[in-house]
Write an enzyme that holds these catalytic residues in place. Structure first.
Site, PDB file in Angstrom:
ATOM      1  N   SER A 196       0.191  -1.106  -6.120  1.00 42.05           N
ATOM      2  CA  SER A 196       0.216  -2.271  -7.088  1.00 42.05           C
ATOM      3  C   SER A 196       1.049  -2.062  -8.539  1.00 42.05           C
ATOM      4  O   SER A 196       0.765  -0.878  -8.846  1.00 42.05           O
ATOM      5  CB  SER A 196      -1.065  -2.809  -7.304  1.00 42.05           C
ATOM      6  OG  SER A 196      -1.815  -3.289  -6.338  1.00 42.05           O
TER       7      SER A 196
ATOM      8  N   LYS B 156     -14.165  -8.381  -7.966  1.00 43.80           N
ATOM      9  CA  LYS B 156     -13.250  -9.117  -8.627  1.00 43.80           C
ATOM     10  C   LYS B 156     -12.796 -10.346  -7.750  1.00 43.80           C
ATOM     11  O   LYS B 156     -12.738 -11.469  -8.333  1.00 43.80           O
ATOM     12  CB  LYS B 156     -12.228  -8.400  -9.475  1.00 43.80           C
ATOM     13  CG  LYS B 156     -11.638  -9.272 -10.696  1.00 43.80           C
ATOM     14  CD  LYS B 156     -10.853  -8.172 -11.418  1.00 43.80           C
ATOM     15  CE  LYS B 156      -9.994  -9.061 -12.548  1.00 43.80           C
ATOM     16  NZ  LYS B 156      -9.607  -8.133 -13.399  1.00 43.80           N
ATOM     17  N   ASP B 157     -12.305  -9.901  -6.721  1.00 40.94           N
ATOM     18  CA  ASP B 157     -11.649 -10.932  -5.662  1.00 40.94           C
ATOM     19  C   ASP B 157     -12.767 -11.852  -5.340  1.00 40.94           C
ATOM     20  O   ASP B 157     -12.493 -13.176  -4.824  1.00 40.94           O
ATOM     21  CB  ASP B 157     -10.965 -10.165  -4.523  1.00 40.94           C
ATOM     22  CG  ASP B 157      -9.545  -9.626  -4.713  1.00 40.94           C
ATOM     23  OD1 ASP B 157      -9.066  -9.986  -5.893  1.00 40.94           O
ATOM     24  OD2 ASP B 157      -9.308  -8.768  -3.968  1.00 40.94           O
TER      25      ASP B 157
ATOM     26  N   HIS C 207       0.770  -1.127  -0.046  1.00 45.13           N
ATOM     27  CA  HIS C 207      -0.191   0.048   0.023  1.00 45.13           C
ATOM     28  C   HIS C 207       1.012   1.259  -0.040  1.00 45.13           C
ATOM     29  O   HIS C 207       0.275   2.320  -0.381  1.00 45.13           O
ATOM     30  CB  HIS C 207      -0.914  -0.220   1.430  1.00 45.13           C
ATOM     31  CG  HIS C 207      -2.191  -0.913   1.067  1.00 45.13           C
ATOM     32  ND1 HIS C 207      -3.459  -0.730   1.428  1.00 45.13           N
ATOM     33  CD2 HIS C 207      -2.198  -2.070   0.118  1.00 45.13           C
ATOM     34  CE1 HIS C 207      -4.202  -1.653   1.152  1.00 45.13           C
ATOM     35  NE2 HIS C 207      -3.289  -2.485   0.074  1.00 45.13           N
TER      36      HIS C 207
END
Ligand code: HEM
Ligand code: FES
Lengths: 402, 174
Positions: A216, A240-241, A212
């Site tokens: 990413s 999405k996860d 963080h």
């Protein structure tokens, strides 16, 4: 979340202990690159697998007995008599395999998209520390059911330390707490198997902190230029996860209910016998490539050093890869060698699974040499000689153009 | 102290005290760690299990028994004349861990050794391998009819435990 914070009491509480704003900051508003693909799902899946291992492990520990005379029977009792014990144990045993599957894919993602390069070197190191801790945890967990593979796996792996000149033997006896693997060994392995997953949780926190802090990487491997390159983590990546988790759980359930012993070894259903080694001992599938490297070198110390080096070399990867382009998408030569390395690892896996005879011996030697060649010679050279394809201007541009 | 400004640094008595305190704490911590390390070494009761007696009379020529000594397998092999001749015919310079067969036995027909592969600790299988001795299935080490390493990754011969004949057909190991 904003609605929640409008509530007076919640605002009062959050002002004193900002759990809600913290969650909001790191899991909802948190800016993520807008172009992440499914390769970025494996991090959250690894987290899910870790939680599954801890939850199933803690309940298994309520029924398991860490004693050389009773461990095997206590595991059989979990399988036959404890309510849903079979399910919990199969979840834990297959969960370990699934944990390694997602972590290996997670690492492969990093290798392909150059996620180990500046400024994410420390993030990469922390991931490797997690991998080493996972290996230690899984190894010690596999010893706990005290079957033949447990016992002889423990013997062979602890004996790796005997290759160290002079102090090797004392170290091995210190690890065993005796003159061979025995009850003392089983007890300490249980204690450490209980502890290490929580150490992993700690390192995961550091891993996410580093993530963080630098944000990413992404499939284009280019740096972000401004807010148009990001989307908020929630709802885009939470959903999405969650979808990825659904797929993971379906595959997990298929193994759990239709092939729960597929990734295990039948010899581990024979109680440990210190006087007889099974004719063909193999580690769990996730250790096979490293095991093949160990056996490829016809010298005890050499084999142990090569196996250790095969993992430690990854710590140096950010400097061995001399290219400043992160993503393989823009590296026409590297891309081929990435896939060759993947094939090499699969070949090593097969070598590790087969007895060290016939053509498996030279094959494992060639594959071992290639593994080191990739990192020590090919990567630095490719970085110098490769002509990368042109990089896009920004993350947002190709997405928004469409 | 009063004239000390922030940033500028001179060595003072306080620096000495910091270093001295730190050094004492480090030595103390190092000493306190020792019990936590040493507890993992073999305990007194484990060390106490030392010797066993083995009756050789039921072992016919050409056969082997395996007994448990300190949790380890010990092979007791009643060798044939051919085994002994073969072991003694080997030129010593061919050996990785040079030792004559005579050095490895008390009586030539009885070969007593710890049945643990000197590679990574598996138990080798009798009457297998390329040298009419033992073969370790784990990573392919071959031992000859004297238990000496001939081929494969193991560095040393199978170990000979301390043992003595108490009478013609009994040995004490350990
Ligand atoms: C990093 C997470 C973990 C991994 C990779 C892992 C891996 C393993 C493996 C491979 C086994 C052997 C399974 C079998 O063949 O039976 C095992 C057994 C066991 N684990 Fe874990 N484990 C993890 C976390 C935990 C935790 C947090 C506990 C809680 C104390 C735990 C408790 C146990 C127990 C009691 C056994 C023996 C019962 C059995 O064999 O099923 N594990 N573990
Ligand atoms: S343990 Fe015998 S060859 Fe490796």
């Amino acid at each position: 979340m904003q609605a929640l914070l409008n509530n007076g009491f919640i605002r009062w509480f959050d002002n004193r202990l900002p759990v809600l704003s913290w969650t909001n900051h790191h899991m909802m508003e948190y800016p993520a690159p807008r172009n992440l693909n499914y390769a970025w799902n494996f991090g959250s899946l690894a987290g899910l697998a870790l939680v599954l291992q801890i939850v199933t492990g803690i309940v298994l520990a309520m029924h398991y007995t860490p004693h050389a005379d009773m461990a095997f029977d206590s595991v059989e009792r979990i399988m036959r008599d404890v309510n849903y014990g079979w399910l919990l144990r199969y979840m834990h045993a297959n969960g370990a395999s699934f944990f390694f599957i997602v972590v290996y894919l997670h690492i492969a993602r990093g290798l392909y998209y150059g996620s180990y390069k500046a400024p994410r070197e420390v993030l990469w190191w922390l991931g490797l520390v997690i991998l080493l801790l996972m290996m230690a945890t899984a190894f010690m967990g596999y010893v706990l059911p005290w079957g033949q593979m447990s016992f002889w796996g423990a013997t062979v792996i602890t004996n790796l330390f005997s290759a160290i000149p002079l102090i090797g033997e004392p170290i091995v006896q210190w690890l065993w707490g005796g003159f061979a693997v025995g009850n003392a060994t089983l007890n300490r392995f249980f204690s450490l198997h209980f502890l290490l997953p929580f150490v992993i949780v700690g390192v995961v926190v550091l891993h996410l902190w580093a993530l963080h802090h630098k944000k990413s990487n992404n499939p284009l491997g280019i740096d972000y230029k401004g807010p148009q390159d990001f989307i908020p983590f929630h709802p885009y990546y939470t959903i999405k996860d969650a979808f990825g988790a659904g797929v993971f759980l379906i595959l997990f359930a298929i193994f759990l209910f239709y092939a729960p012993n597929y990734m295990g070894h039948p010899d581990n259903y024979i109680p440990a016998d210190p006087l007889v080694t099974p004719a063909h001992i193999v580690p769990e599938w996730y250790f096979l490539p490293f095991y093949a490297i160990l056996r490829a070198i016809p010298d005890k110390l050499g084999g142990v050093l090569a196996m250790g080096a095969s993992i430690f070399i990854l710590f140096l990867l950010p400097w061995l890869d001399t290219s400043r382009i992160r993503s393989a998408t823009f590296r026409p030569v590297f891309k081929w060698f990435f896939w060759l390395l993947m094939i090499d690892l699969v070949v090593l896996g097969f070598c590790g699974a087969n007895p060290p005879e016939g053509f498996w011996v030279p094959l494992s030697q060639v594959a071992t040499v290639y593994y080191f060649l990739h990192f020590l010679i090919l990567l630095p050279l490719i970085g110098w000689f490769e002509r990368p394809r042109p990089l896009p201007d920004s993350i947002a541009k190709p997405v928004l153009k469409a | 102290m009063a004239d000390q400004t922030i940033g500028a640094h001179e060595e003072t008595r306080r620096d000495f005290l910091y270093v001295a305190t730190g050094a004492v704490a480090a030595v103390g911590a190092a000493m306190a760690i020792w019990p936590f390390i040493d507890q993992m070494n073999p305990a007194a009761d484990v060390l106490a299990l030392s010797s066993i007696e083995v009756d050789l009379s039921p072992v016919p020529v050409g056969q082997q028994i395996t007994v448990n000594w300190r949790g380890k397998p010990v092979f007791v092999r009643h060798r044939t004349e051919a085994d002994i001749e073969e072991a003694r015919a080997v030129p010593i310079e061919e050996l990785r861990d040079p030792q004559t067969d005579e050095e490895r036995v008390v009586k030539p027909e009885w070969l007593v050794m710890v049945g643990i592969c000197t590679h990574l600790g598996c138990v080798p299988l009798a009457d297998q391998g390329d040298f009419d001795g033992w073969f370790c299935p784990c990573h392919g080490s071959h031992y000859d009819s004297s238990g000496r390493i001939r081929k494969g990754p193991a560095p040393l011969n199978l170990a000979i435990p301390g043992y003595a004949f108490i009478d013609d057909t009994t040995i004490r190991v350990g």
